[in-house]
Design a protein around this motif. Structure first.
Motif, PDB file in Angstrom:
ATOM      1  N   TYR A  14      37.769 -53.934 113.582  1.00 24.47           N
ATOM      2  CA  TYR A  14      38.422 -52.652 113.320  1.00 24.47           C
ATOM      3  C   TYR A  14      37.679 -51.462 113.930  1.00 24.47           C
ATOM      4  O   TYR A  14      38.260 -50.663 114.665  1.00 24.47           O
ATOM      5  N   ASN A  18      38.976 -49.220 117.042  1.00 27.11           N
ATOM      6  CA  ASN A  18      39.270 -47.820 116.732  1.00 27.11           C
ATOM      7  C   ASN A  18      38.548 -46.892 117.706  1.00 27.11           C
ATOM      8  O   ASN A  18      39.124 -45.940 118.221  1.00 27.11           O
ATOM      9  N   GLY A  46      41.041 -45.177 100.937  1.00 24.19           N
ATOM     10  CA  GLY A  46      41.323 -46.049 102.079  1.00 24.19           C
ATOM     11  C   GLY A  46      40.101 -46.127 102.969  1.00 24.19           C
ATOM     12  O   GLY A  46      40.175 -46.036 104.187  1.00 24.19           O
ATOM     13  N   MET A  83      44.437 -48.998  95.066  1.00 20.24           N
ATOM     14  CA  MET A  83      45.405 -48.411  95.990  1.00 20.24           C
ATOM     15  C   MET A  83      45.645 -46.945  95.669  1.00 20.24           C
ATOM     16  O   MET A  83      45.528 -46.528  94.514  1.00 20.24           O
ATOM     17  N   ASN A 105      49.720 -46.158 106.115  1.00 24.15           N
ATOM     18  CA  ASN A 105      49.684 -47.511 105.546  1.00 24.15           C
ATOM     19  C   ASN A 105      50.159 -47.577 104.107  1.00 24.15           C
ATOM     20  O   ASN A 105      50.445 -48.670 103.616  1.00 24.15           O
TER      21      ASN A 105
HETATM   22  C1  SAM Z   1      43.229 -47.577 109.590  1.00 25.27           C
HETATM   23  S1  SAM Z   1      42.225 -48.012 108.229  1.00 25.27           S
HETATM   24  C2  SAM Z   1      41.258 -46.533 107.984  1.00 25.27           C
HETATM   25  C3  SAM Z   1      39.892 -46.816 107.424  1.00 25.27           C
HETATM   26  C4  SAM Z   1      38.949 -45.602 107.326  1.00 25.27           C
HETATM   27  N1  SAM Z   1      39.431 -44.610 106.406  1.00 25.27           N
HETATM   28  C5  SAM Z   1      38.660 -44.968 108.659  1.00 25.27           C
HETATM   29  O1  SAM Z   1      38.539 -43.748 108.721  1.00 25.27           O
HETATM   30  O2  SAM Z   1      38.524 -45.689 109.640  1.00 25.27           O
HETATM   31  C6  SAM Z   1      43.398 -47.925 106.956  1.00 25.27           C
HETATM   32  C7  SAM Z   1      42.864 -48.405 105.619  1.00 25.27           C
HETATM   33  O3  SAM Z   1      43.843 -48.081 104.616  1.00 25.27           O
HETATM   34  C8  SAM Z   1      43.823 -49.130 103.680  1.00 25.27           C
HETATM   35  N2  SAM Z   1      45.062 -49.081 102.884  1.00 25.27           N
HETATM   36  C9  SAM Z   1      46.227 -49.726 103.117  1.00 25.27           C
HETATM   37  N3  SAM Z   1      47.107 -49.466 102.142  1.00 25.27           N
HETATM   38  C10 SAM Z   1      46.498 -48.619 101.279  1.00 25.27           C
HETATM   39  C11 SAM Z   1      46.896 -47.991 100.058  1.00 25.27           C
HETATM   40  N4  SAM Z   1      48.109 -48.170  99.551  1.00 25.27           N
HETATM   41  N5  SAM Z   1      45.992 -47.208  99.419  1.00 25.27           N
HETATM   42  C12 SAM Z   1      44.749 -47.017  99.937  1.00 25.27           C
HETATM   43  N6  SAM Z   1      44.324 -47.580 101.093  1.00 25.27           N
HETATM   44  C13 SAM Z   1      45.191 -48.366 101.758  1.00 25.27           C
HETATM   45  C14 SAM Z   1      43.668 -50.377 104.527  1.00 25.27           C
HETATM   46  O4  SAM Z   1      43.228 -51.494 103.773  1.00 25.27           O
HETATM   47  C15 SAM Z   1      42.660 -49.909 105.558  1.00 25.27           C
HETATM   48  O5  SAM Z   1      41.337 -50.199 105.184  1.00 25.27           O
END
Ligand code: SAM
Length: 213
Positions: A14, A18, A46, A83, A105
């Protein structure tokens, strides 16, 4: 968690992917976002692999994510599986909520914003950083073609086509931030476009509601 975005499958790549996709700019965008935090505690909503660690380590942080595999790589001490739609915290608990690249997400944005407002203290800050599409129609089409090609290529190389296809299509899942973030129960302090062609946005909001139980 949204079934189409299984971050467990890509948690090991990831951060690298990214950084490649954003040419390393994701770090400077997070840094820029973190400058808006006020003193006190922070919910990294998240938090994933904890990409915000360097920007938040001077604060008292709770890192929350539904994905245990992502959290297993996360360096924050206080980690919670959960969540955005159902935050396992008391009312008026946090001074700040920091949320980077997550909103696309979540399954239920309205519920998530209600939860954000509930667990934030009065005058607490909600810092939101995410990707969208450029506002200019021509640039938007270029951007769509670009993310289609890049995401499919990375998906094929890493054998995770489904996840990276989702990341491409999720950019069109929500209305632009200027429309999406109008009627929310938080006061807008700032909303600006950043990044190449303005495809990233940074929002700063304040909670004006005090929940009394
Ligand atoms: C693209 S990553 C971003 C991670 C980090 N915040 C960053 O800046 O790189 C998205 C994250 O959102 C989480 N996610 C997905 N659904 C979510 C939800 N309903 N509530 C909170 N987090 C969630 C995923 O598991 C993932 O780790």
């Amino acid at each position: 968690m949204n079934k189409s975005a299984n971050f467990s499958n890509i948690h090991k790549f990831y951060d690298l992917i990214n950084s490649l996709l954003t040419l390393g700019f994701d770090k400077s965008w997070r840094r820029q976002a973190a400058r808006n935090l006020k003193p006190g505690n922070v919910l990294d909503l998240g938090s994933g692999t904890g990409a915000s660690y360097e920007d938040l380590k001077r604060f008292d942080v709770v890192a929350l994510d539904p994905d245990e595999n992502m959290l297993s790589l996360n360096k924050f001490q206080n980690k919670v599986v959960g969540m955005g739609e159902n935050l396992p915290f008391d009312n008026n608990y946090f001074d700040n909520i920091f949320c980077c690249f997550v909103l696309r997400n979540v399954d239920n944005i309205e519920k998530t914003f209600n939860e954000v407002s509930r667990v934030l203290k009065k005058d607490g800050k909600f810092i939101l950083l995410d990707m969208s599409r450029p506002r200019n129609n021509i640039l938007k089409q270029f951007h769509k073609i670009g993310t289609y090609i890049v995401m499919h290529l990375i998906g094929l190389i890493t054998f995770n086509l489904k996840e990276y296809r989702f990341l491409h299509f999720s950019l069109d899942k929500l209305p632009p931030p200027e429309e999406l973030l109008v009627d929310i129960n938080l006061e807008k302090k700032m909303l600006k476009r950043i990044g190449l062609f303005g495809f990233v946005y940074l929002g700063v909001f304040e909670n004006q509601n005090l929940i009394t139980d």
